[in-house]
Enzyme design. Structure first.
Site, PDB file in Angstrom:
ATOM      1  N   ASP A   1       0.871  -1.169   0.000  1.00 55.34           N
ATOM      2  CA  ASP A   1       0.000   0.000   0.000  1.00 55.34           C
ATOM      3  C   ASP A   1       0.914   1.227   0.000  1.00 55.34           C
ATOM      4  OD1 ASP A   1      -2.261   1.786   0.636  1.00 55.34           O
ATOM      5  OD2 ASP A   1      -1.320   1.846   2.620  1.00 55.34           O
TER       6      ASP A   1
ATOM      7  N   ASP B   1      -0.170   5.137   0.947  1.00 54.74           N
ATOM      8  CA  ASP B   1      -0.437   6.093   2.027  1.00 54.74           C
ATOM      9  C   ASP B   1      -0.488   5.401   3.384  1.00 54.74           C
ATOM     10  OD1 ASP B   1      -0.797   8.475   0.365  1.00 54.74           O
ATOM     11  OD2 ASP B   1      -2.590   7.456  -0.364  1.00 54.74           O
TER      12      ASP B   1
ATOM     13  N   ASP C   1      -1.406  -0.820   5.871  1.00 52.25           N
ATOM     14  CA  ASP C   1      -1.802  -0.366   7.206  1.00 52.25           C
ATOM     15  C   ASP C   1      -3.305  -0.401   7.435  1.00 52.25           C
ATOM     16  OD1 ASP C   1      -2.267   1.776   5.394  1.00 52.25           O
ATOM     17  OD2 ASP C   1      -2.249   3.212   7.061  1.00 52.25           O
TER      18      ASP C   1
END
Length: 280
Positions: free
Chosen positions: A74, A76, A221
């Site tokens: 991922d 961001d 996250d």
């Protein structure tokens, strides 16, 4: 008969000694030549059982690790330090009341893109403008996550591919590549449909790499986006939880749980080294 029994014992001893010393490359030629032809069926039975025992002993003593052929990240909050206030963004798009209602029904988090996809074109356009504004503010504060460059260097040293899946726009991915000099390929932004948590982006990357999903790990996250995308695709997943927020009891019953959990990217390579075959 005594000769056959003696030969049988000799052959048994030879088999045991040879298996102990040579494992996969056992040689029985000399031993079999000493047997009477009438004892050959008995010898064949012993040979078969010995091979089976050897196989069981070897498999129990060393369980082979899964070969890792690619890591998909991922962006961001994973490759970059969190810079977007997602809660403020969602409130601005949905309104306070609707935000609280949806949040109470979705313990893993709000999928804002899913929430607005059936809105009228005019309302949807305004929502995307708000989202883009928050994303632009995030780009102004863009910083690479500590440990990201080092982790990518270690993966490169093992010839392990690196891909990227984000719900941000392509221009943000391009800026990341340009600013930090680290590239990911394929790098899929939200222009690729359907976006995560749908498994399609990850399956697309596996297809491009010509690997199976269970030879890939997704690192991110977000439980609702990254872990869900990886698990639905059949890949391994690693959740980056810097603050321990996913230790909260409210996440205990979520549908998709990660295979691994870390508090920093610096921990990821150790996880990979212990649990996977990283041979180049």
């Amino acid at each position: 008969m005594k000769n056959a029994v003696s030969a049988y014992k000799a052959v048994s001893a030879t088999i045991i000694a040879t298996v102990t010393l040579h494992h996969e490359h056992t040689h029985f030629t000399t031993a079999t030549n000493s047997l009477p032809s009438s004892s050959m069926p008995l010898f064949s039975s012993i040979l078969s059982k010995t091979a089976t025992t050897r196989s069981l002993l070897m498999s129990s003593s060393r369980s082979p690790k899964t070969r890792l052929r690619g890591v998909v990240f991922d962006m961001d909050g994973t490759l970059t330090v969190p810079a977007i206030d997602f809660a403020a963004m969602y409130r601005a798009v949905l309104g306070e009341h609707e935000y609280n209602r949806i949040k109470s029904q979705n313990p893993s988090g709000i999928d804002i893109l899913h929430e607005i996809e059936n809105w009228t074109p005019q309302k949807q356009r305004k929502a995307f403008e708000t989202i883009a504004d928050y994303e632009r503010q995030g780009l102004d504060r863009l910083q690479i996550m500590p440990g990201a460059a080092e982790l990518c260097g270690l993966l490169d040293s093992k010839n392990i591919r690196r891909g990227l899946i984000t719900r941000n726009v392509k221009s943000a991915v391009d800026l990341f590549h340009e600013r930090f000099g680290i590239t990911f390929s394929p790098a899929l932004s939200r222009e690729f449909r359907p976006y995560k948590p749908d498994p399609a982006p990850l399956l697309h990357i596996c297809s491009v790499w010509d690997v199976l999903p269970n030879e890939v790990i997704m690192v991110g996250d977000s439980l609702k986006d990254d872990v869900a995308c990886g698990k639905r695709a059949g890949a391994f997943t690693c959740l980056l939880d810097e603050t321990g927020r996913y230790d909260s009891p409210k996440y205990a019953d979520v549908e998709h749980k990660p295979d691994f959990k870390v508090t920093s990217l610096a921990e990821v390579y150790s996880i990979l080294e212990v649990n996977f075959d990283l041979s180049p």
